[in-house]
Design a protein around this motif. Structure first.
Motif, PDB file in Angstrom:
ATOM      1  N   HIS A  23      39.116  41.247  42.057  1.00 27.69           N
ATOM      2  CA  HIS A  23      40.562  41.382  42.311  1.00 27.69           C
ATOM      3  C   HIS A  23      40.906  41.811  43.735  1.00 27.69           C
ATOM      4  O   HIS A  23      42.017  42.267  43.980  1.00 27.69           O
ATOM      5  CB  HIS A  23      41.221  42.354  41.317  1.00 27.69           C
ATOM      6  CG  HIS A  23      40.849  42.141  39.896  1.00 27.69           C
ATOM      7  ND1 HIS A  23      41.137  40.982  39.204  1.00 27.69           N
ATOM      8  CD2 HIS A  23      40.183  42.941  39.025  1.00 27.69           C
ATOM      9  CE1 HIS A  23      40.677  41.097  37.972  1.00 27.69           C
ATOM     10  NE2 HIS A  23      40.093  42.251  37.838  1.00 27.69           N
ATOM     11  N   ASP A 104      43.313  36.512  26.531  1.00 26.78           N
ATOM     12  CA  ASP A 104      44.105  37.507  27.256  1.00 26.78           C
ATOM     13  C   ASP A 104      43.409  38.841  27.047  1.00 26.78           C
ATOM     14  O   ASP A 104      43.118  39.226  25.911  1.00 26.78           O
ATOM     15  CB  ASP A 104      45.548  37.534  26.754  1.00 26.78           C
ATOM     16  CG  ASP A 104      46.288  36.257  27.099  1.00 26.78           C
ATOM     17  OD1 ASP A 104      46.173  35.813  28.264  1.00 26.78           O
ATOM     18  OD2 ASP A 104      46.964  35.700  26.227  1.00 26.78           O
ATOM     19  N   ASP A 105      43.132  39.541  28.134  1.00 26.78           N
ATOM     20  CA  ASP A 105      42.314  40.751  28.065  1.00 26.78           C
ATOM     21  C   ASP A 105      42.789  41.723  29.137  1.00 26.78           C
ATOM     22  O   ASP A 105      43.837  41.507  29.761  1.00 26.78           O
ATOM     23  CB  ASP A 105      40.843  40.355  28.293  1.00 26.78           C
ATOM     24  CG  ASP A 105      39.842  41.322  27.695  1.00 26.78           C
ATOM     25  OD1 ASP A 105      40.233  42.450  27.330  1.00 26.78           O
ATOM     26  OD2 ASP A 105      38.656  40.961  27.612  1.00 26.78           O
ATOM     27  N   THR A 106      42.021  42.777  29.354  1.00 20.93           N
ATOM     28  CA  THR A 106      42.277  43.690  30.461  1.00 20.93           C
ATOM     29  C   THR A 106      40.979  43.863  31.242  1.00 20.93           C
ATOM     30  O   THR A 106      39.890  43.737  30.691  1.00 20.93           O
ATOM     31  CB  THR A 106      42.764  45.071  29.982  1.00 20.93           C
ATOM     32  OG1 THR A 106      41.779  45.642  29.131  1.00 20.93           O
ATOM     33  CG2 THR A 106      44.105  44.964  29.257  1.00 20.93           C
ATOM     34  N   ASP A 107      41.118  44.140  32.535  1.00 26.56           N
ATOM     35  CA  ASP A 107      39.973  44.425  33.392  1.00 26.56           C
ATOM     36  C   ASP A 107      40.404  45.490  34.380  1.00 26.56           C
ATOM     37  O   ASP A 107      41.426  45.336  35.063  1.00 26.56           O
ATOM     38  CB  ASP A 107      39.519  43.160  34.131  1.00 26.56           C
ATOM     39  CG  ASP A 107      38.288  43.416  34.972  1.00 26.56           C
ATOM     40  OD1 ASP A 107      37.281  43.888  34.415  1.00 26.56           O
ATOM     41  OD2 ASP A 107      38.341  43.165  36.191  1.00 26.56           O
ATOM     42  N   ARG A 110      44.061  46.460  34.196  1.00 28.53           N
ATOM     43  CA  ARG A 110      45.145  45.498  34.440  1.00 28.53           C
ATOM     44  C   ARG A 110      44.998  44.311  33.490  1.00 28.53           C
ATOM     45  O   ARG A 110      43.880  43.913  33.143  1.00 28.53           O
ATOM     46  CB  ARG A 110      45.147  45.032  35.886  1.00 28.53           C
ATOM     47  CG  ARG A 110      43.970  44.128  36.229  1.00 28.53           C
ATOM     48  CD  ARG A 110      43.984  43.681  37.663  1.00 28.53           C
ATOM     49  NE  ARG A 110      43.678  44.821  38.480  1.00 28.53           N
ATOM     50  CZ  ARG A 110      43.737  44.849  39.795  1.00 28.53           C
ATOM     51  NH1 ARG A 110      44.077  43.787  40.461  1.00 28.53           N
ATOM     52  NH2 ARG A 110      43.443  45.925  40.476  1.00 28.53           N
ATOM     53  N   PRO A 111      46.113  43.727  33.074  1.00 34.38           N
ATOM     54  CA  PRO A 111      46.028  42.541  32.210  1.00 34.38           C
ATOM     55  C   PRO A 111      45.470  41.352  32.981  1.00 34.38           C
ATOM     56  O   PRO A 111      45.805  41.150  34.153  1.00 34.38           O
ATOM     57  CB  PRO A 111      47.476  42.288  31.782  1.00 34.38           C
ATOM     58  CG  PRO A 111      48.335  43.140  32.638  1.00 34.38           C
ATOM     59  CD  PRO A 111      47.475  44.142  33.336  1.00 34.38           C
ATOM     60  N   VAL A 112      44.574  40.610  32.341  1.00 37.80           N
ATOM     61  CA  VAL A 112      43.998  39.412  32.939  1.00 37.80           C
ATOM     62  C   VAL A 112      43.932  38.315  31.896  1.00 37.80           C
ATOM     63  O   VAL A 112      43.884  38.570  30.697  1.00 37.80           O
ATOM     64  CB  VAL A 112      42.575  39.655  33.508  1.00 37.80           C
ATOM     65  CG1 VAL A 112      42.593  40.639  34.655  1.00 37.80           C
ATOM     66  CG2 VAL A 112      41.602  40.072  32.434  1.00 37.80           C
ATOM     67  N   ARG A 113      43.947  37.096  32.369  1.00 35.82           N
ATOM     68  CA  ARG A 113      43.592  35.935  31.571  1.00 35.82           C
ATOM     69  C   ARG A 113      42.129  35.689  31.911  1.00 35.82           C
ATOM     70  O   ARG A 113      41.745  35.629  33.091  1.00 35.82           O
ATOM     71  CB  ARG A 113      44.467  34.748  31.963  1.00 35.82           C
ATOM     72  CG  ARG A 113      44.237  33.500  31.149  1.00 35.82           C
ATOM     73  CD  ARG A 113      45.102  33.500  29.924  1.00 35.82           C
ATOM     74  NE  ARG A 113      45.045  32.199  29.266  1.00 35.82           N
ATOM     75  CZ  ARG A 113      44.907  32.057  27.967  1.00 35.82           C
ATOM     76  NH1 ARG A 113      44.843  33.109  27.177  1.00 35.82           N
ATOM     77  NH2 ARG A 113      44.865  30.869  27.428  1.00 35.82           N
ATOM     78  N   CYS A 114      41.280  35.572  30.893  1.00 37.07           N
ATOM     79  CA  CYS A 114      39.849  35.384  31.079  1.00 37.07           C
ATOM     80  C   CYS A 114      39.492  33.950  30.714  1.00 37.07           C
ATOM     81  O   CYS A 114      40.024  33.402  29.745  1.00 37.07           O
ATOM     82  CB  CYS A 114      39.091  36.368  30.190  1.00 37.07           C
ATOM     83  SG  CYS A 114      37.307  36.217  30.276  1.00 37.07           S
ATOM     84  N   THR A 134      45.024  36.993  37.379  1.00 38.67           N
ATOM     85  CA  THR A 134      46.004  38.076  37.263  1.00 38.67           C
ATOM     86  C   THR A 134      47.429  37.542  37.372  1.00 38.67           C
ATOM     87  O   THR A 134      48.376  38.322  37.371  1.00 38.67           O
ATOM     88  CB  THR A 134      45.766  39.148  38.357  1.00 38.67           C
ATOM     89  OG1 THR A 134      45.818  38.526  39.641  1.00 38.67           O
ATOM     90  CG2 THR A 134      44.426  39.835  38.154  1.00 38.67           C
TER      91      THR A 134
END
Length: 152
Positions: A23, A104-107, A110-114, A134
């Motif tokens: 990121h 849809d997850d978090t990393d 922060r929310p992320v699309r994986c 992101t």
């Protein structure tokens, strides 16, 4: 379809590359070897593999299960350091020899699309990569690549 992961059965040598910092637009990669062994169950409707990275002190395992009604795979990851089944799974399918899976997850809070992508599939090689977005999928940062070579 059921059996999509049959190509992955057996033992593999793994060349792994992970982005050191995600990121932030980094292009610094950590490269390390691994070894993987994969099995199937439910006549190809399920797949399990374990990958070990001795030089990094951890292993991972993946469970894949095919939903014949939705005609898609759900892929769950586990990491030996955390000791939990990671949810949500990435979900998707193969088309034209490439498997693409999303969640849809978090990393790092922060929310992320994986996105997982399986490509370059031959009897002796395949490639897996993970990317995060992101911005809802408009742009992607690939952060982990594994090149698998059939172990002799």
């Amino acid at each position: 379809m059921s059996g999509d992961f049959d190509f992955f059965l057996g033992r593999w040598d793994v060349a792994s590359r992970r982005l050191v910092k995600r990121h932030v637009g980094s292009d610094e990669w950590d490269e390390f070897p691994g070894a993987s062994v994969a099995h199937q169950f439910f006549d190809g409707g399920g797949s399990f593999d374990e990958v070990s990275f001795p030089s990094r002190g951890f292993s991972g395992a993946t469970v894949r299960i095919f939903d014949p009604v939705r005609e898609e795979w759900s892929i769950y990851w586990m990491n030996s350091r955390r000791g939990v089944l990671e949810v949500p799974p990435v979900v998707g399918r193969f088309a034209d020899g490439v498997g693409t899976f999303f969640a849809d997850d978090t990393d790092e809070g922060r929310p992320v699309r994986c996105r997982f992508v399986w490509s370059g599939i031959t009897p002796t090689h395949c490639r897996w990569e993970q990317a995060f977005s992101t911005d809802g999928g408009r742009s992607w940062e690939t952060n982990w690549i594994m090149e698998f070579t059939r172990a002799g």
